[in-house]
Design a protein around this motif. Structure first.
Motif, PDB file in Angstrom:
ATOM      1  N   GLY A   1      22.446 -23.274  38.162  1.00 40.93           N
ATOM      2  CA  GLY A   1      23.534 -22.302  38.107  1.00 40.93           C
ATOM      3  C   GLY A   1      23.747 -21.653  36.756  1.00 40.93           C
ATOM      4  N   GLN A   2      23.002 -22.056  35.743  1.00 39.83           N
ATOM      5  CA  GLN A   2      23.169 -21.495  34.400  1.00 39.83           C
ATOM      6  C   GLN A   2      22.179 -20.352  34.153  1.00 39.83           C
ATOM      7  N   PRO A   3      22.515 -19.434  33.248  1.00 35.60           N
ATOM      8  CA  PRO A   3      21.602 -18.334  32.930  1.00 35.60           C
ATOM      9  C   PRO A   3      20.271 -18.853  32.390  1.00 35.60           C
ATOM     10  N   LEU A   4      19.213 -18.104  32.701  1.00 39.42           N
ATOM     11  CA  LEU A   4      17.875 -18.439  32.239  1.00 39.42           C
ATOM     12  C   LEU A   4      17.192 -17.157  31.788  1.00 39.42           C
ATOM     13  N   THR A   5      16.530 -17.211  30.652  1.00 38.61           N
ATOM     14  CA  THR A   5      15.789 -16.066  30.133  1.00 38.61           C
ATOM     15  C   THR A   5      14.307 -16.388  30.198  1.00 38.61           C
ATOM     16  N   ILE A   6      13.543 -15.495  30.819  1.00 39.68           N
ATOM     17  CA  ILE A   6      12.095 -15.649  30.935  1.00 39.68           C
ATOM     18  C   ILE A   6      11.446 -14.531  30.129  1.00 39.68           C
TER      19      ILE A   6
ATOM     20  N   THR B   1      11.336  -8.984  29.210  1.00 37.06           N
ATOM     21  CA  THR B   1      12.215 -10.146  29.123  1.00 37.06           C
ATOM     22  C   THR B   1      13.138 -10.065  30.329  1.00 37.06           C
ATOM     23  N   ILE B   2      13.202 -11.154  31.091  1.00 34.93           N
ATOM     24  CA  ILE B   2      13.965 -11.162  32.335  1.00 34.93           C
ATOM     25  C   ILE B   2      15.136 -12.126  32.179  1.00 34.93           C
ATOM     26  N   PHE B   3      16.322 -11.654  32.527  1.00 35.42           N
ATOM     27  CA  PHE B   3      17.526 -12.467  32.491  1.00 35.42           C
ATOM     28  C   PHE B   3      17.948 -12.733  33.928  1.00 35.42           C
ATOM     29  N   GLY B   4      18.279 -13.965  34.215  1.00 42.23           N
ATOM     30  CA  GLY B   4      18.679 -14.303  35.574  1.00 42.23           C
ATOM     31  C   GLY B   4      19.339 -15.660  35.628  1.00 42.23           C
ATOM     32  N   THR B   5      19.480 -16.153  36.841  1.00 41.37           N
ATOM     33  CA  THR B   5      20.108 -17.448  37.087  1.00 41.37           C
ATOM     34  C   THR B   5      19.255 -18.232  38.062  1.00 41.37           C
ATOM     35  N   CYS B   6      19.137 -19.537  37.829  1.00 38.72           N
ATOM     36  CA  CYS B   6      18.388 -20.418  38.723  1.00 38.72           C
ATOM     37  C   CYS B   6      19.347 -21.311  39.499  1.00 38.72           C
ATOM     38  N   HIS B   7      19.020 -21.491  40.758  1.00 40.89           N
ATOM     39  CA  HIS B   7      19.757 -22.428  41.605  1.00 40.89           C
ATOM     40  C   HIS B   7      18.732 -23.395  42.187  1.00 40.89           C
ATOM     41  N   ILE B   8      19.001 -24.677  42.019  1.00 42.98           N
ATOM     42  CA  ILE B   8      18.071 -25.716  42.456  1.00 42.98           C
ATOM     43  C   ILE B   8      18.690 -26.473  43.628  1.00 42.98           C
ATOM     44  N   LYS B   9      17.886 -26.608  44.686  1.00 44.01           N
ATOM     45  CA  LYS B   9      18.323 -27.361  45.866  1.00 44.01           C
ATOM     46  C   LYS B   9      17.271 -28.421  46.159  1.00 44.01           C
TER      47      LYS B   9
END
Length: 125
Positions: A75-80, A86-94
């Motif tokens: 749920g936290q921001p992630l920069t790739i 450069t890509i900014f987004g959010t990851c959700h892990i299930k």
């Protein structure tokens, strides 16, 4: 006359040379499973949402690398960072049993060319 022309030319050049591109809004990106990795401990599926077609595979690999290194907080921001952008987004892990789904949602792409694309569609987590 010559001096005033040169001054006007210099001012005109300064006014337009540092122009920064305004962000472009996009509403439709690619959604789908990009990478499936199996190991002795289970299966990990990397999916991207609202992605740009030209870079989705490379971004999925970088997300998987970050996941393996435990650099992703749910749920936290992630920069790739990749070669082109450069890509900014959010990851959700299930997690369910031995299956882990890592969903990366694009929010903004800053291309090497200076173009900035911001996703403004409907985000569903």
């Amino acid at each position: 006359m010559n001096k005033s022309f040169l001054i006007m030319l210099l001012l005109w050049q300064l006014g337009f040379s540092q122009e920064k591109l305004a962000p472009t809004i996009y509403k439709h990106g690619h959604n789908g499973m990009e990478l499936i990795m199996k190991s002795n401990s289970g299966t990990t599926i990397i999916s991207t949402f609202n992605s740009k077609m030209a870079i989705k595979d490379e971004v999925a690999e970088k997300v998987y690398d970050a996941f393996k290194k435990n650099e992703i907080v749910n749920g936290q921001p992630l920069t790739i960072i990749i070669n082109q952008a450069t890509i900014f987004g959010t990851c959700h892990i299930k997690k369910k049993g031995t299956l882990t789904a890592v969903n990366f949602y694009y929010e903004k792409v800053e291309w090497e060319s200076g173009l900035v694309e911001v996703y403004r569609g409907t985000i569903r987590h």
